[in-house]
Scaffold this motif. Structure first.
Motif, PDB file in Angstrom:
ATOM      1  N   VAL A   3      48.027  31.636  36.694  1.00  0.00           N
ATOM      2  CA  VAL A   3      47.933  32.698  37.732  1.00  0.00           C
ATOM      3  C   VAL A   3      49.475  33.219  38.253  1.00  0.00           C
ATOM      4  O   VAL A   3      50.394  32.347  38.298  1.00  0.00           O
ATOM      5  CB  VAL A   3      47.361  32.096  38.947  1.00  0.00           C
ATOM      6  CG1 VAL A   3      47.447  33.119  40.389  1.00  0.00           C
ATOM      7  CG2 VAL A   3      45.853  31.641  38.880  1.00  0.00           C
ATOM      8  N   ASP A  41      50.128  38.738  40.847  1.00  0.00           N
ATOM      9  CA  ASP A  41      49.067  39.895  40.710  1.00  0.00           C
ATOM     10  C   ASP A  41      47.707  39.356  40.823  1.00  0.00           C
ATOM     11  O   ASP A  41      46.962  40.219  40.984  1.00  0.00           O
ATOM     12  CB  ASP A  41      49.506  40.415  39.532  1.00  0.00           C
ATOM     13  CG  ASP A  41      50.660  41.446  39.554  1.00  0.00           C
ATOM     14  OD1 ASP A  41      51.353  41.677  40.581  1.00  0.00           O
ATOM     15  OD2 ASP A  41      51.400  41.620  38.537  1.00  0.00           O
ATOM     16  N   ASP A  42      47.572  37.947  40.341  1.00  0.00           N
ATOM     17  CA  ASP A  42      46.055  37.520  40.254  1.00  0.00           C
ATOM     18  C   ASP A  42      45.834  36.745  41.576  1.00  0.00           C
ATOM     19  O   ASP A  42      44.502  36.133  41.658  1.00  0.00           O
ATOM     20  CB  ASP A  42      46.243  36.504  39.215  1.00  0.00           C
ATOM     21  CG  ASP A  42      46.627  37.075  37.660  1.00  0.00           C
ATOM     22  OD1 ASP A  42      46.146  38.157  37.546  1.00  0.00           O
ATOM     23  OD2 ASP A  42      47.310  36.264  37.150  1.00  0.00           O
ATOM     24  N   VAL A  92      42.559  37.630  43.258  1.00  0.00           N
ATOM     25  CA  VAL A  92      41.257  37.232  42.554  1.00  0.00           C
ATOM     26  C   VAL A  92      41.013  35.882  43.065  1.00  0.00           C
ATOM     27  O   VAL A  92      39.912  35.252  43.033  1.00  0.00           O
ATOM     28  CB  VAL A  92      41.488  37.572  41.167  1.00  0.00           C
ATOM     29  CG1 VAL A  92      40.117  36.865  40.496  1.00  0.00           C
ATOM     30  CG2 VAL A  92      41.611  39.144  40.659  1.00  0.00           C
TER      31      VAL A  92
END
Length: 492
Positions: free
Chosen positions: A40, A43-44, A47
């Motif tokens: 991760v 940017d992740d 999510v």
């Protein structure tokens, strides 16, 4: 980023105990975030946040792993108010009445906790020179390639967050961790306290300077080995020309190894000719007093090398292009055609030393410490044989997980053997092609009969002619020796 870790041992113990109670482990993070949880990036995070349940463990992962602000009462419910206050005492978090804001991360590595700075590369240009990463892919590789077992003294060079020092502290009486970065040593002290280690001695200084005249049974180094024209980040840039930093690490590590000791060194080297790209490390280990195992991973031309270490600028065309020009010009001026990154493994042994080279895939390397020990032990035993054929008189057995593969071609009717292969299905996951019928020799090695007896019995069973039987003996000696050096076989 202006925060500083505070190695408050009492506070760190409180945090560590609380995280253990809530079940914050590497396995639990993967269970919540999936197999790619440790990949991760910033940017992740949105999510990843949506994968988390509204549980105590979910709150901890949200705060300490994803580094998201959480409500103070919510985090206090998850780990206890004392642990929340202890987070503030270590500098890792700013605790307000309503919200806890994380300055850094605490990431579980197995059942260890590793405090570090935030996600690298989130805005890499803003990362300070003394940025400290947590458990990176190279950290995992260094761990996987390090022989483990009870020893007296261990040394970690360029310790960073201290993760390699802590891994060694589990089996060494004393561990010395060195770093030129004071902030890194503060993280190491904090992490040692988080995990209850009292046998790690942190020393400020460049590379081996703080341990002059001392020897160690295990040495690890994931120091800043990148071939770079810059001196921007302590964790990346070594500050010496070309691969001189890596050369220094290899040379000094060999001098600081005790007899029988092991070193695992992540390094890089340059080559003027892609066909002879391992000349430099072979020169480094030639008079080291150690058996060596050179393990290249990446071999890149100057442009690809520059891209690999500056990908954080990829979304900014102008600065990205400028830095690529700077890096490629630097390498071209040095006459560099290829830059290789990999590992050099050393085993100090009195006598005539040997070196071997095997390309490894870091994506499939698993814990290979036992395999590496067996390989070096076998090479020491092989050095005692007068001639290669003496191997036929030895008793040898298969060890670990080994897969024997046979490729058949049945297009012309009756299946015909077109290739055999021996695959070591653990550790480094290396494989080698085997001449016809020799995998049957490997299959029959049980440590009871000699290699020669096994070959003779196989030749008789197959009805081989005298010339074919002689060839089988020669080819079997070569294959058995190779598998011994790879740690797939052992002397019994």
């Amino acid at each position: 980023m202006s925060w500083a870790p505070i190695p408050d041992r009492a506070a760190a113990r409180v945090v560590g105990d609380a995280l253990r109670r809530v079940g914050y482990t590497e396995d639990s993070v993967i269970e919540l975030l999936g197999e790619d949880g440790y990949a991760v990036t910033s940017d992740d995070v949105p999510v990843g946040e949506r994968r988390l349940p509204e549980t105590r463990l979910g709150t901890v992962v949200r705060a300490l792993f994803l580094q998201l602000p959480v409500d103070t009462p919510e985090l206090a419910h998850a780990i206890g108010r004392a642990a929340v206050d202890a987070l503030a005492a270590t500098g890792v978090a700013e605790v307000g009445e309503e919200e806890v804001v994380l300055h850094g991360r605490i990431v579980p590595v197995g059942d260890l906790f590793v405090a570090s700075d935030d996600f690298p590369g989130a805005d890499a240009e803003q990362d300070p020179a003394d940025f400290v990463a947590a458990y990176t892919p190279t950290s995992k590789l260094c761990d996987s390639l390090t022989p483990r077992g009870p020893v007296d003294r261990a040394l970690d060079i360029g310790t960073g967050s201290g993760v390699q020092a802590m891994l060694s502290a589990r089996h060494a009486r004393e561990v010395v961790a060195t770093d030129v970065n004071e902030r890194a040593l503060a993280f190491t002290e904090l992490n040692a306290a988080l995990n209850g280690f009292t046998n790690i001695d942190c020393r400020l200084g460049s590379l081996f300077e703080p341990v002059a005249g001392e020897t160690f049974d295990v040495i690890t180094s994931n120091a800043p080995f990148v071939v770079s024209p810059e001196n921007r980040w302590a964790y990346r840039d070594g500050g010496l020309e070309a691969d001189q930093f890596s050369e220094l690490i290899v040379s000094e590590a060999s001098k600081h190894l005790s007899e029988g000791g092991f070193a695992t060194l992540l390094v890089s080297w340059v080559g003027e000719d892609e066909e002879e790209s391992e000349e430099r490390p072979l020169e480094w280990v030639e008079d080291s007093g150690c058996d060596s195992w050179i393990c290249p991973i990446y071999a890149l031309d100057p442009l690809d090398h520059a891209v690999r270490w500056n990908v954080h600028l990829a979304g900014k065309p102008e600065p990205f292009g400028a830095v690529l020009d700077t890096w490629t010009s630097y390498l071209e001026d040095l006459g560099v055609e290829v830059v290789t990154e990999g590992a050099i493994l050393l085993h100090r042994r009195t006598g005539e030393n040997t070196a071997r080279i095997d390309v490894i895939d870091d994506d499939v390397v698993d814990h290979a410490g036992n395999q590496i020990k067996r390989a070096f032990e076998a090479r020491a035993h092989l050095a005692e044989l007068d001639k290669p054929s003496d191997l036929l008189e030895q008793r040898i057995s298969v060890v670990g997980l080994v897969t024997l593969e046979r490729e058949l071609d049945a297009e012309s009717g009756r299946p015909v053997v077109v290739g055999d292969r021996v695959q070591i299905a653990e550790g480094m996951n290396l494989g080698i092609d085997a001449p016809n019928h020799t995998i049957e020799i490997v299959e029959a090695l049980d440590g009871e009969a000699t290699v020669g007896d096994v070959v003779d019995a196989t030749a008789a069973r197959l009805g081989l002619s005298d010339s074919d039987a002689k060839r089988l003996r020669r080819e079997s000696v070569d294959l058995v020796r190779e598998l011994l050096e790879l740690g797939a076989l052992r002397f019994t």
